[in-house]
Design a protein around this motif. Structure first.
Motif, PDB file in Angstrom:
ATOM      1  N   ARG A 121      48.192  33.431  36.468  1.00 35.53           N
ATOM      2  CA  ARG A 121      47.585  33.970  37.820  1.00 35.53           C
ATOM      3  C   ARG A 121      47.659  35.409  37.462  1.00 35.53           C
ATOM      4  N   GLN A 122      48.981  35.832  36.889  1.00 32.83           N
ATOM      5  CA  GLN A 122      48.918  37.548  36.547  1.00 32.83           C
ATOM      6  C   GLN A 122      47.851  37.770  35.674  1.00 32.83           C
ATOM      7  N   ARG A 124      45.179  36.441  35.004  1.00 28.63           N
ATOM      8  CA  ARG A 124      43.655  36.264  35.463  1.00 28.63           C
ATOM      9  C   ARG A 124      43.448  37.728  36.183  1.00 28.63           C
ATOM     10  N   GLU A 125      44.580  38.021  37.161  1.00 29.70           N
ATOM     11  CA  GLU A 125      44.544  39.061  38.089  1.00 29.70           C
ATOM     12  C   GLU A 125      44.340  40.441  37.306  1.00 29.70           C
ATOM     13  N   ARG A 126      44.969  40.476  36.212  1.00 31.72           N
ATOM     14  CA  ARG A 126      44.933  41.819  35.448  1.00 31.72           C
ATOM     15  C   ARG A 126      43.659  41.754  34.595  1.00 31.72           C
ATOM     16  N   LYS A 129      41.129  42.848  37.439  1.00 38.41           N
ATOM     17  CA  LYS A 129      41.504  44.202  37.918  1.00 38.41           C
ATOM     18  C   LYS A 129      40.772  45.362  36.701  1.00 38.41           C
TER      19      LYS A 129
END
Length: 430
Positions: A121-122, A124-126, A129
């Motif tokens: 998830r990290q 993916r969010e990175r 963003k």
DNA sequence: TCTGGGGTCCTAGGACCC
DNA sequence: TCTGGGGTCCTAGGACCC
């Protein structure tokens, strides 16, 4: 465990980054020549627009539904891909880019169970963003199962973009409702074959014997079968050097009838191949030049040109390769200009590193002079853009063989003239 | 009228050897 | 009527991928 990171509807997502008003709206990207639909946003898929649909067949329908249409802009997609891959590669040393929009990440030592999901998830969010490109992550003990997981991750919003197959129960459950035709490595022909033998789901396939799978799908099929069973056997890390370099295009309308126009096109394809060859610091020993008429029009007379050339010594000389491509095409071209050639291309084979080439006894002088000339051309073109200096046989920009690109977006990230401008007095996002 | 581009891998079959 | 056996190397074509 492996993670497959897959950009969602990549080409459409790239177009959306710089066109926020396209969010939530149907978007498609067309192939070269504005020929076929090659990428669709979820909204376009929901309208029933098929992958590979000829544009002329769906144009009116798309206009009616307000679908935003783009010609393909590989400069933009290539640069956005580089940005995504750079971010991903920071998360693990075991990183393998698989295609312009996919990469496999080895997750050994990075945790297990829920920990891995959180880590994904990290990541993916990175990526979202940092690039504004949405991605889905599938996690599993083999790459083929990671592909399965990522398909589930895309189909069900509930996963939040990360889906993991890490237990035997989950594996069985996932494969039971997974169409065998959607398995990585099963294409159109094998789908028909498998359906004909009553193999409908990925689980059905795993329940057949290894010898049966080998007979039906050969050794590559056995690899897929093992991977679905949870045995890791596809290795992407020791990627071998490329074995061929190809540049080819389809031509607009009925194709090219005139010999010298086709020669000019092929000379440009050869030049593009040489550019790629020199970028990877290699020489080639063999070349194929081909051209053929449309396979779709049965009334037109058909012709296929296919010429192989062996170079006396390995070469990456623009003059030699382009010159040879033109001369073999001229020789092979039929006496009368009666065929409309719809597609042509050049392939280079048998590459070797460009150092320590054994030259022929008699061409040393010429070779040295040509190398100097070409180095000068490379320098000018690197500074001023490709084809600033070119061979006369390559012709000009307005050549008739260059196809349609009616809906191309700017190269926002690679061309200073195309950089986004934020106007005063307007809100950001307008 | 109009139908993408760039790759890989595997196999069968032909040419060749002794 | 009847025409070897075992091997290598190369290439075209088919299947697959995104």
């Amino acid at each position: 465990m492996f993670a497959l990171v897959d950009c969602n509807n990549f080409f459409c997502s790239c177009e959306r980054v710089f066109n926020p008003q396209l969010r939530g709206k149907p978007v498609v990207v067309l192939s070269n020549n504005d020929g076929c639909v090659i990428a669709r946003s979820n909204e376009a898929k929901a309208l029933g627009i098929k992958m590979g649909a000829p544009y002329y067949q769906v144009r009116d329908f798309m206009q009616e539904k307000g679908v935003a249409v783009f010609s393909s802009n590989y400069i933009l997609y290539g640069d956005m891909s580089r940005r995504v891959m750079t971010l991903l590669s920071e998360y693990t040393p075991d990183f393998a880019q698989y295609s312009i929009d996919e990469a496999f990440l080895g997750l050994d030592g990075l945790g297990e169970g829920e920990e891995l999901v959180q880590y994904a998830r990290q990541i993916r969010e990175r990526v979202i963003k940092g690039t504004d490109i949405p991605v889905t992550i599938g996690i599993a003990p083999t790459k083929t199962l990671a592909k399965v997981a990522s398909k589930y991750g895309k189909s069900y919003k509930g996963y939040g973009g990360v889906c993991m197959i890490d237990t035997e129960e989950k594996r069985i459950k996932a494969l039971r409702s997974f169409d065998v035709a959607d398995v990585w490595g099963v294409g159109r022909r094998h789908r028909e074959l498998l359906y004909g033998h009553g193999v409908r789901t990925a689980l059905d396939l795993t329940e057949r014997s290894e010898s049966w799978v080998r007979k039906m799908l050969t050794v590559t099929g056995v690899r897929t079968w093992k991977e679905l069973c949870g045995i890791n056997c596809i290795d992407l890390n020791d990627l071998p050097a490329k074995q061929s370099i190809c540049t080819s295009r389809s031509f607009p309308d009925r194709g090219i009838y005139k010999k010298e126009i086709l020669v000019e096109a092929v000379a440009n394809f050869a030049a593009a191949c040489v550019r790629k060859l020199r970028e990877q610091h290699e020489c080639c020993c063999r070349m194929t030049v081909f051209a053929y008429t449309s396979r779709f029009s049965s009334e037109q007379p058909q012709s296929v040109i296919y010429q192989q050339v062996q170079f006396p010594t390995p070469t990456n000389s623009l003059h030699e390769i382009v010159g040879k491509s033109a001369s073999v095409l001229r020789n092979a071209f039929p006496v009368r200009e009666e065929y409309g050639y719809k597609k042509a291309g050049v392939i280079l084979w048998d590459m070797v590193p460009d150092e320590g080439i054994q030259t022929s006894l008699f061409d040393e002088h010429n070779r040295v002079k040509m190398a100097m000339l070409q180095k000068a051309m490379d320098n000018i073109n690197r500074k001023n853009g490709e084809n600033t200096v070119r061979l006369a046989i390559q012709g000009g920009d307005g050549a008739p063989w260059r196809g349609q690109r009616n809906y191309v977006s700017p190269s926002y990230t690679t061309d200073i003239r195309a950089i986004i401008r934020v106007n005063e007095g307007k809100k950001i996002g307008d």
